[in-house]
Design an enzyme around this catalytic site. Structure first.
Site, short mmCIF file in Angstrom:
data_model
loop_
_atom_site.label_atom_id
_atom_site.label_comp_id
_atom_site.label_asym_id
_atom_site.label_seq_id
_atom_site.Cartn_x
_atom_site.Cartn_y
_atom_site.Cartn_z
N ASP A 155 -2.69 7.97 -3.13
CA ASP A 155 -4.02 8.59 -3.21
C ASP A 155 -4.36 9.25 -1.89
O ASP A 155 -3.63 9.11 -0.90
CB ASP A 155 -5.09 7.53 -3.54
CG ASP A 155 -5.26 6.51 -2.42
OD1 ASP A 155 -4.29 6.31 -1.65
OD2 ASP A 155 -6.33 5.90 -2.32
N ASP A 208 -8.13 -7.09 1.11
CA ASP A 208 -7.22 -7.13 2.24
C ASP A 208 -7.93 -6.47 3.40
O ASP A 208 -8.83 -5.66 3.19
CB ASP A 208 -5.93 -6.34 1.94
CG ASP A 208 -6.17 -4.85 2.10
OD1 ASP A 208 -6.71 -4.25 1.17
OD2 ASP A 208 -5.83 -4.30 3.16
N GLN A 263 -11.53 6.75 -6.35
CA GLN A 263 -12.06 7.42 -5.15
C GLN A 263 -13.45 7.98 -5.50
O GLN A 263 -14.10 7.48 -6.40
CB GLN A 263 -11.10 8.51 -4.67
CG GLN A 263 -9.82 7.96 -4.04
CD GLN A 263 -10.06 7.28 -2.71
OE1 GLN A 263 -11.06 7.50 -2.04
NE2 GLN A 263 -9.13 6.40 -2.32
N ASP A 293 0.86 -1.17 0.00
CA ASP A 293 0.00 0.00 0.00
C ASP A 293 0.90 1.23 0.00
O ASP A 293 2.03 1.20 0.48
CB ASP A 293 -0.93 0.01 1.21
CG ASP A 293 -1.89 1.18 1.15
OD1 ASP A 293 -2.26 1.56 0.02
OD2 ASP A 293 -2.26 1.72 2.20
N SER A 294 0.37 2.31 -0.56
CA SER A 294 1.22 3.45 -0.88
C SER A 294 1.42 4.44 0.26
O SER A 294 2.26 5.32 0.16
CB SER A 294 0.56 4.22 -2.04
OG SER A 294 -0.71 4.68 -1.61
N GLY A 295 0.65 4.31 1.31
CA GLY A 295 0.64 5.33 2.35
C GLY A 295 -0.59 6.21 2.25
O GLY A 295 -0.81 7.08 3.08
N GLY A 296 -1.40 5.96 1.22
CA GLY A 296 -2.63 6.71 1.06
C GLY A 296 -3.57 6.55 2.24
O GLY A 296 -4.25 7.49 2.64
N HIS A 312 -5.76 -18.93 13.01
CA HIS A 312 -7.11 -19.41 12.76
C HIS A 312 -7.88 -18.49 11.81
O HIS A 312 -8.46 -18.94 10.82
CB HIS A 312 -7.92 -19.56 14.05
CG HIS A 312 -9.39 -19.65 13.75
ND1 HIS A 312 -9.99 -20.82 13.39
CD2 HIS A 312 -10.34 -18.68 13.62
CE1 HIS A 312 -11.26 -20.56 13.06
NE2 HIS A 312 -11.50 -19.28 13.21
N GLY A 334 -11.25 4.13 -0.52
CA GLY A 334 -12.15 5.07 0.11
C GLY A 334 -13.47 4.49 0.57
O GLY A 334 -14.42 5.22 0.85
#
Length: 376
Positions: free
Chosen positions: A146, A271, A194, A92-95, A340, A221
């Site tokens: 984003d 995710d 978005q 993930d980009s940090g968005g 689990h 988003g």
RNA sequence: GGGGAGAUACCAAAGUGGCCAACUGGGGCAGACUGUAAAUCUGUUGGCUGACGCCUUCGGAGGUUCGAAUCCUCCUCUCCCCA
């Protein structure tokens, strides 16, 4: 990456497919365990591969950039070698951190200024910098930078936020095309839709993202506090526009029910921190319902954690024992619960896929849904 | 034998005439958690009630007072020091 759809459901938009990167095949629908800091919290890589059988996990650009830092990751030869995980990694980009650490950042057209949550130091994340970092990390699937639009927000904010994300996307794609992978294998760049919960904005954003012709597309988003029905509605609006012949990734979702509902609306990849975080906090997802391991009712219940579970921990330990571990704050409790839950999520994806291939996905989904939300 | 300190809710521990059904911490119970600043956070924890409120509580018994966990008398128990 050459996504191939193997089967499409006749009663919904659901499909089963497969694509391959340098680090192996990913059969969809798929759930990707979240391993923010190059570790799926409380779970060994060996368990992820052998017991949970996850073909792909997430890591986070922002977190790895701050710690251990790019020097270490580059010296290690990329994140796969660093953490000894030779299956797929998506970063993930940090968005999302733009959203979740809003108090510590400032948005400008150039990018986002952050205060490190570790030491308070100031850093700029721009679309170009985030591409650079993901090159250094060496993830297979890299995300565009984003702004994950907060909810609720007014139409003006949602529109400007979307436009900012779009302008960042063009710069990110250009920089991605002007740079090369560092570790001898291809990386793929995913743009993110978005538009908050506004149908028109979502349509505009989906069209814009689709035009970029990237190998897979993401929907961001959502699951940020809006009602579930709105989330489903936005998924439908967006998926009517995103190309069907490319994987669709719904970011940050969700509960087992959310995921099945999104699959039936044409989403392929997911995710979520839920199986790991909620697991650490004592919440177990099973095919028969949800149980809170902290509840007193399990105190003397020496039956297996989940008699119908697919993971070895399910029959290896009892409910009473797991309750004891979690209530005592013992680390093994977090491990067992995380294994689990992840095994359950991955099992659910394989099961959905099998029913898609078999042609009775919707019947199966309708049948299993009530059990997934019931409280044990 | 002499001297001193203390007994408060599940535990520890504040409170020393009305703002006390009683601070705070732990424990217990319940809940939350959706691209992880989370092995975190929130609520609740004498009884009855939806709520206002009412009832019974601060070692035991009695007393002073309009009013007591708080003051007085006696009793029971615990701990510390000296011999």
């Amino acid at each position: 990456m050459n996504f191939r759809i193997e089967s499409s459901d006749s009663q919904s938009k659901a499909r089963a497919g497969i694509f391959t990167t340098a680090h192996g095949p990913i059969s969809t629908p798929i759930f990707m365990p979240v391993g923010t800091a190059a570790t799926v919290k409380a779970v060994h890589q060996r368990e992820l591969a052998e017991d949970i059988d996850a073909p792909v996990i997430l890591a986070n650009t922002y977190h790895l950039y701050l710690r251990p830092g790019m020097e270490v990751l580059q010296a290690a030869g990329g994140v796969h070698r660093f953490m000894n995980w030779n299956r797929n990694i998506l970063t993930d980009s940090g968005g999302y951190q733009v959203f979740s650490m809003a108090a510590n950042r400032k948005l400008t057209p150039e990018g986002a200024w952050f205060s490190s949550h570790i030491d308070g130091s100031r850093h700029l994340f721009s679309p170009e910098i985030v591409v650079e970092i993901q090159r250094l990390i060496g993830s297979d699937l890299t995300m565009a930078f984003d702004e994950c639009t907060p909810y609720p927000c007014d139409e003006k904010y949602a529109r400007e936020s979307m436009e900012l994300t779009h302008s960042w996307l063009l710069r990110g794609i250009e920089h991605f095309r002007n740079t090369a992978p560092l570790y001898g294998f291809d990386q793929y760049f995913l743009p993110i839709v978005q538009g908050s919960v506004n149908r028109d904005l979502r349509k505009r954003s989906a069209s814009f993202i689709a035009e970029q012709g990237m190998p897979a597309n993401a929907i961001g988003g959502l699951s940020v506090g809006e009602p579930e029905e709105l989330m489903y509605e936005m998924i439908e609006v967006v998926n009517d526009i995103l190309p069907t012949n490319k994987p669709r990734y719904l970011m940050g979702v969700g509960t087992p029910v959310n995921i099945l509902e999104a699959i039936s609306r044409g989403v392929d990849m997911f995710d979520c921190v839920m199986p790991t975080r909620n697991g650490r906090n004592g919440m177990l997802f099973t095919r028969n319902g949800i149980l809170n391991m902290k509840n007193e009712k399990w105190k003397f219940d020496f039956s297996p954690i989940d008699p119908d579970g697919s993971s070895y921990v399910d029959k290896y330990y009892s409910k009473a024992y797991l309750r004891h571990l979690i209530i005592s704050g013992e680390r093994l409790g977090a491990q067992i619960a995380s294994i689990h839950n992840l095994a359950f999520y991955l099992w659910l994806m394989r099961e959905a896929r099998n029913h898609l291939l078999k042609g009775d996905f919707t019947e199966w989904k309708t049948k299993i849904l009530p059990a997934l939300t019931s409280r044990l």
